[in-house]
Design a protein around this motif. Structure first.
Motif, PDB file in Angstrom:
ATOM      1  N   ASN A 181       0.826  -1.211   0.000  1.00 29.02           N
ATOM      2  CA  ASN A 181       0.000   0.000   0.000  1.00 29.02           C
ATOM      3  C   ASN A 181       0.858   1.259   0.000  1.00 29.02           C
ATOM      4  O   ASN A 181       0.560   2.239  -0.693  1.00 29.02           O
ATOM      5  N   MET A 182       1.938   1.244   0.788  1.00 26.15           N
ATOM      6  CA  MET A 182       2.803   2.421   0.872  1.00 26.15           C
ATOM      7  C   MET A 182       3.468   2.731  -0.463  1.00 26.15           C
ATOM      8  O   MET A 182       3.591   3.894  -0.863  1.00 26.15           O
ATOM      9  N   LEU A 183       3.916   1.681  -1.149  1.00 24.15           N
ATOM     10  CA  LEU A 183       4.712   1.874  -2.358  1.00 24.15           C
ATOM     11  C   LEU A 183       3.888   1.805  -3.634  1.00 24.15           C
ATOM     12  O   LEU A 183       4.406   2.051  -4.721  1.00 24.15           O
ATOM     13  N   ALA A 184       2.609   1.441  -3.495  1.00 24.53           N
ATOM     14  CA  ALA A 184       1.691   1.400  -4.640  1.00 24.53           C
ATOM     15  C   ALA A 184       2.111   0.371  -5.686  1.00 24.53           C
ATOM     16  O   ALA A 184       1.900   0.567  -6.877  1.00 24.53           O
ATOM     17  N   PHE A 185       2.744  -0.709  -5.246  1.00 25.76           N
ATOM     18  CA  PHE A 185       2.975  -1.850  -6.131  1.00 25.76           C
ATOM     19  C   PHE A 185       3.079  -3.108  -5.276  1.00 25.76           C
ATOM     20  O   PHE A 185       3.331  -3.037  -4.074  1.00 25.76           O
ATOM     21  N   ASP A 186       2.858  -4.250  -5.901  1.00 27.63           N
ATOM     22  CA  ASP A 186       2.880  -5.527  -5.188  1.00 27.63           C
ATOM     23  C   ASP A 186       4.326  -5.903  -4.880  1.00 27.63           C
ATOM     24  O   ASP A 186       5.086  -6.271  -5.778  1.00 27.63           O
ATOM     25  N   VAL A 187       4.709  -5.832  -3.619  1.00 22.37           N
ATOM     26  CA  VAL A 187       6.106  -6.068  -3.263  1.00 22.37           C
ATOM     27  C   VAL A 187       6.503  -7.526  -3.465  1.00 22.37           C
ATOM     28  O   VAL A 187       7.688  -7.829  -3.655  1.00 22.37           O
TER      29      VAL A 187
ATOM     30  N   LYS B 130      10.261   2.775  -9.130  1.00 21.07           N
ATOM     31  CA  LYS B 130       8.936   2.207  -9.327  1.00 21.07           C
ATOM     32  C   LYS B 130       7.921   3.305  -9.613  1.00 21.07           C
ATOM     33  O   LYS B 130       6.726   3.120  -9.435  1.00 21.07           O
ATOM     34  N   GLY B 131       8.424   4.470 -10.046  1.00 23.39           N
ATOM     35  CA  GLY B 131       7.550   5.609 -10.287  1.00 23.39           C
ATOM     36  C   GLY B 131       6.470   5.324 -11.308  1.00 23.39           C
ATOM     37  O   GLY B 131       5.335   5.787 -11.177  1.00 23.39           O
ATOM     38  N   LYS B 132       6.796   4.576 -12.368  1.00 22.69           N
ATOM     39  CA  LYS B 132       5.801   4.270 -13.390  1.00 22.69           C
ATOM     40  C   LYS B 132       4.665   3.436 -12.815  1.00 22.69           C
ATOM     41  O   LYS B 132       3.498   3.620 -13.172  1.00 22.69           O
ATOM     42  N   ALA B 133       5.005   2.510 -11.917  1.00 26.67           N
ATOM     43  CA  ALA B 133       3.957   1.720 -11.269  1.00 26.67           C
ATOM     44  C   ALA B 133       3.068   2.621 -10.423  1.00 26.67           C
ATOM     45  O   ALA B 133       1.842   2.463 -10.395  1.00 26.67           O
ATOM     46  N   PHE B 134       3.682   3.583  -9.748  1.00 29.03           N
ATOM     47  CA  PHE B 134       2.908   4.520  -8.932  1.00 29.03           C
ATOM     48  C   PHE B 134       2.007   5.381  -9.819  1.00 29.03           C
ATOM     49  O   PHE B 134       0.837   5.610  -9.500  1.00 29.03           O
ATOM     50  N   GLU B 135       2.546   5.854 -10.934  1.00 29.05           N
ATOM     51  CA  GLU B 135       1.733   6.651 -11.855  1.00 29.05           C
ATOM     52  C   GLU B 135       0.529   5.847 -12.346  1.00 29.05           C
ATOM     53  O   GLU B 135      -0.597   6.367 -12.420  1.00 29.05           O
TER      54      GLU B 135
ATOM     55  N   ASP C  24      -0.718  13.716  -0.968  1.00 34.93           N
ATOM     56  CA  ASP C  24      -0.255  12.337  -1.115  1.00 34.93           C
ATOM     57  C   ASP C  24      -1.409  11.450  -1.556  1.00 34.93           C
ATOM     58  O   ASP C  24      -2.585  11.803  -1.422  1.00 34.93           O
ATOM     59  N   VAL C  25      -1.058  10.293  -2.064  1.00 35.93           N
ATOM     60  CA  VAL C  25      -2.054   9.427  -2.675  1.00 35.93           C
ATOM     61  C   VAL C  25      -3.040   8.886  -1.649  1.00 35.93           C
ATOM     62  O   VAL C  25      -4.197   8.584  -1.982  1.00 35.93           O
ATOM     63  N   GLY C  26      -2.625   8.780  -0.381  1.00 31.44           N
ATOM     64  CA  GLY C  26      -3.554   8.330   0.648  1.00 31.44           C
ATOM     65  C   GLY C  26      -4.716   9.292   0.806  1.00 31.44           C
ATOM     66  O   GLY C  26      -5.865   8.876   0.999  1.00 31.44           O
ATOM     67  N   ILE C  27      -4.434  10.582   0.731  1.00 33.15           N
ATOM     68  CA  ILE C  27      -5.488  11.598   0.830  1.00 33.15           C
ATOM     69  C   ILE C  27      -6.412  11.527  -0.380  1.00 33.15           C
ATOM     70  O   ILE C  27      -7.642  11.589  -0.253  1.00 33.15           O
ATOM     71  N   VAL C  28      -5.821  11.379  -1.569  1.00 39.04           N
ATOM     72  CA  VAL C  28      -6.624  11.291  -2.798  1.00 39.04           C
ATOM     73  C   VAL C  28      -7.488  10.035  -2.785  1.00 39.04           C
ATOM     74  O   VAL C  28      -8.698  10.083  -3.067  1.00 39.04           O
ATOM     75  N   ARG C  29      -6.886   8.905  -2.461  1.00 34.95           N
ATOM     76  CA  ARG C  29      -7.631   7.636  -2.445  1.00 34.95           C
ATOM     77  C   ARG C  29      -8.765   7.678  -1.424  1.00 34.95           C
ATOM     78  O   ARG C  29      -9.894   7.275  -1.703  1.00 34.95           O
ATOM     79  N   ARG C  30      -8.457   8.189  -0.238  1.00 36.22           N
ATOM     80  CA  ARG C  30      -9.457   8.254   0.836  1.00 36.22           C
ATOM     81  C   ARG C  30     -10.615   9.173   0.451  1.00 36.22           C
ATOM     82  O   ARG C  30     -11.772   8.914   0.809  1.00 36.22           O
ATOM     83  N   PHE C  31     -10.330  10.244  -0.284  1.00 37.60           N
ATOM     84  CA  PHE C  31     -11.371  11.181  -0.697  1.00 37.60           C
ATOM     85  C   PHE C  31     -12.421  10.484  -1.555  1.00 37.60           C
ATOM     86  O   PHE C  31     -13.630  10.697  -1.384  1.00 37.60           O
ATOM     87  N   PHE C  32     -11.977   9.657  -2.476  1.00 36.87           N
ATOM     88  CA  PHE C  32     -12.918   9.010  -3.385  1.00 36.87           C
ATOM     89  C   PHE C  32     -13.550   7.751  -2.778  1.00 36.87           C
ATOM     90  O   PHE C  32     -14.683   7.398  -3.122  1.00 36.87           O
ATOM     91  N   GLU C  33     -12.834   7.074  -1.893  1.00 33.71           N
ATOM     92  CA  GLU C  33     -13.332   5.801  -1.377  1.00 33.71           C
ATOM     93  C   GLU C  33     -14.475   5.974  -0.389  1.00 33.71           C
ATOM     94  O   GLU C  33     -15.420   5.184  -0.381  1.00 33.71           O
ATOM     95  N   GLU C  34     -14.381   6.966   0.483  1.00 32.00           N
ATOM     96  CA  GLU C  34     -15.381   7.105   1.533  1.00 32.00           C
ATOM     97  C   GLU C  34     -15.706   8.577   1.772  1.00 32.00           C
ATOM     98  O   GLU C  34     -14.801   9.418   1.838  1.00 32.00           O
TER      99      GLU C  34
END
Length: 731
Positions: A331-337, A461-466, A587-597
């Protein structure tokens, strides 16, 4: 001779000259530029942050060469800059003397302390044993505080009361215990020459200790704590612009002891606050991931333990902590470790996670509240255990080497004390497992922190994050574009552009690691962020001034829309910004949380007898102005992230003092997290604390009643089974 104004001061040239103390090389570079007052400030900044210039231990030869180097800089400043130039160099030298004086004062107190009369082997054994006992005491108090009305609430244990009624943070105290032990071992290693040729700390064989021994080494432990606190104070000053100076007597508060002749002040600045909030949020995310794993999955059924053989995850998990680390790190790195085969520090992320998970499980199995003797593991037994749970023999040895406490080797940075490297080698071929460091840490955090020591960045891993960011917006039915663009000699690469409503949201996606509360890493993060902000500012200007580009790539209807430029971090680093700020940081956590709930919730975790659990959630505050998210709502949360506000509202500045010499005291300010109650959370989030409290009270009553009825039914069932067995026995 004046140089060219087209040539700028080179950090690489300065750093090389500082490392070699090569004044001739530096002077040649300074002569080649138009050296002025601003260049002097920049040069002194590089020198200030050059930690090798600080002789923490006496080193007369080095100090003479360094002082001659600084003499040359002071003379050059006199010749090339206005009269204030040499004064600024002398101000730096005064700070340098202040910092070194603190370290020397602590060493002097150590030499005169009673603990120095004990044999070195006994001292080091007692230091480790004492840290284990101190950790167990604090951890027990924190665990008791985290259970509230039968429900698990980690936020309720952020701040506790000691026997005198004073507030203290158990997390900070445990951190101090571990870091102090590392500092104490470092001081002993210097005094006794325990650093091996390969950089490892190799202490004498562990010997038995008594309660009297543990009492006697208390003074050494205190001095180790002072060393750690002074190191943090001076590093926050040098790297994060924190205040560190001597107070005039007119500034002294009341109650200073009569023997004190000098009073210093250490106070962190704004950069420290941003770093503190980001790292605390990262810890919160990890706790939330663990809560989700325990309450919403059947992960316990997949745990095989460490006694037998185990394949690497996801085939097997040796502990809940390991499963949590995989989930949290992904979740932190936005790719499957687990699907990432790249080696970092000689190991894959799956191997790092498995190695730390094994060590933590061993520490858990071999620890209890009464044990104070160090946990010892033979080198061959540790290697066998790692091989048994999925590593090859070569990788097992590599992991052991990478997590053994050591000094820097080549390009590798020093161990982050005993967290990253919780193994300490002994002279008889064993390792001490530093249980407090392992038991108080998350495996995901340890993995990220240690991997970064080897110069490994997750930005590749920036492309995976994008791609992950694009998917978030596309799931909402929004367009998200990325493309490259050239205008003359200018080149642009846009990571994510989202046209929505009256706005064109531009995101520059970054995957930098956080500092782990380390001031040096925090400085480098801030430097990188400043560069990222300039980069997205440049991109936004191109979008604003090139309507043809907007029309071709997005469509004519988006020409003239307001461009919102944002640096979007993968890890939880966001900065509240004014409405007129030209660049936002989120950060992506704020963006994701905004849309999820839509809502922020107060959560209560109620464990049940069968290891299951109930998670009750109470809506506290809405991120949306209506039933669906809008572009204005989104812009508001980017500018004013609620997650940051909630944590800042639960952060206080704690004041304390400590000595660095017999007559010098440091007035110290440090940030601490306060307890989060349901009411304080609601207040910080902008909700109604009274309504939230009433709702939670009703839910708690219902759950307690349900648990009571469940217990009575279970008791009746056990009673019936017992009576049935009795009847059968009689027959």
């Amino acid at each position: 001779m004046a140089g060219s104004s087209d040539i700028e001061l080179s950090e690489a040239v300065v750093k090389n000259a500082l490392e070699k103390l090569a004044w001739a090389d530096l002077k040649q570079h300074l002569d080649a530029i138009s050296f002025d007052s601003d260049d002097l400030d920049e040069l002194l900044g590089h020198i200030k942050r050059h930690s090798e210039f600080i002789a923490t231990y006496p080193a007369p030869d080095f100090e003479d060469k360094r002082d001659a180097f600084l003499d040359a800089i002071e003379g050059y400043a006199l010749d090339t800059v206005e009269s204030e130039g040499p004064l600024r160099v002398r101000e730096y030298r005064a700070t340098l003397r202040l910092i070194e004086g603190g370290y020397r004062g602590i060493l002097d107190m150590l030499e005169r302390a009673e603990v120095s009369k004990l044999p070195a082997a006994l001292r080091v054994s007692a230091y480790i044993a004492r840290s284990i006992g101190e950790y167990s005491h604090v951890a027990k108090k924190a665990n008791q505080a985290a259970i509230r009305n039968g429900a698990l609430d980690l936020a309720a244990a952020a701040l506790l009361k000691d026997e005198d009624g004073n507030d203290y943070s158990p997390a900070a105290v445990i951190g101090a215990i571990v870091m102090t032990l590392g500092a104490t071992l470092g001081m002993e290693a210097h005094r006794n020459k325990w650093w091996a040729a390969d950089g490892r700390l190799v202490i004498p064989k562990i010997v038995p200790t008594t309660q009297d021994d543990l009492y006697k080494v208390g003074s050494g432990t205190v001095l180790g704590m002072l060393w750690r606190r002074w190191k943090r104070a001076e590093e926050k000053h040098r790297f994060l612009e924190g205040e560190l100076r001597e107070l005039n007597t007119s500034e002294w508060p009341e109650g200073v002891p009569a023997n004190i002749k000098r009073l210093l002040i250490s106070r962190p600045g704004t950069l420290d606050l941003l770093d503190f909030v980001a790292n605390e949020r990262l810890g919160q995310q990890s706790e939330q991931d663990l809560m989700h794993l325990v309450t919403r999955t059947r992960i316990r059924e997949q745990i095989v333990g460490i006694e037998g053989s185990a394949d690497l995850p996801p085939t097997n998990y040796v502990s809940i902590e390991e499963a949590h680390a995989v989930r949290a790190l992904s979740n932190m790195l936005a790719f499957d470790v687990l699907s990432d085969a790249e080696e970092r520090g000689g190991l894959t992320l799956a191997e790092w996670i498995r190695g730390y998970s094994l060590l933590k499980a061993m520490a858990h199995d071999l620890s209890d509240e009464t044990r104070t003797d160090p946990i010892l593991v033979r080198a061959e037994a540790l290697e066998d255990a790692l091989v048994r749970v999925g590593l090859t023999a070569e990788r097992a040895r590599k992991f052991i080497d990478q997590v053994t406490f050591a000094r820097p080797k080549g390009a590798t940075k020093a161990s982050r004390d005993l967290y990253d490297c919780p193994l300490v080698a002994t002279a008889d071929g064993s390792y001490v497992l530093i249980a407090p460091a392992l038991l108080s840490s998350h495996v995901a955090m340890l993995t990220m922190s240690n991997v970064s020591r080897f110069g490994e960045e997750f930005s590749r891993k920036g492309k995976a994050f994008e791609g992950y960011v694009h998917e978030i917006f596309r799931r909402q039915g929004l367009t998200c574009l990325s493309f490259k663009h050239e205008t003359g000699d200018e080149r642009y690469e846009f990571d994510a552009i989202v046209p929505w409503g009256d706005y064109v949201f531009l995101f520059e996606c970054k995957n930098h690691g956080l500092s782990g509360y380390d001031p040096v890493r925090a400085h480098h993060f801030a430097q990188g962020l400043a560069s990222d902000m300039n980069q997205v500012r440049r991109q936004a200007e191109e979008l604003r001034t090139n309507p043809k580009l907007i029309a071709e790539r997005l469509g004519k209807e988006w020409v003239g829309k307001k461009v919102i430029a944002t640096v979007l971090n993968c890890l939880p680093y966001a900065i509240p910004m004014a409405d007129d700020a030209d660049v936002l940081v989120s950060d992506v956590g704020i963006v994701r949380r905004f849309f999820e709930e839509r809502y922020f919730y107060a959560n209560q975790h109620h464990p049940l007898e069968n290891k299951a659990a109930i998670l009750h959630r109470t809506a506290v505050a809405s991120q949306w102005s209506g039933t669906n998210p809008t572009p204005k709502d989104f812009l508001s949360i980017l500018r004013h992230p609620l997650q940051v506000k909630i944590l800042k509202d639960h952060t206080v500045m704690d004041q304390s003092s400590y000595p660095i010499t017999e007559d010098t005291l440091v007035l110290s300010y440090e940030r601490l997290r306060t307890n989060t109650t349901d009411e304080s959370f609601a207040s910080a989030a902008g909700g109604d604390p009274r309504r939230v409290k009433q709702t939670i009270a009703k839910a708690d009553a219902v759950i307690r009643q349900a648990k009571s009825e469940h217990s009575r039914r279970a008791a009746r069932k056990r009673d019936r089974l017992w009576r049935e067995m009795q009847k059968r026995n009689k027959v």
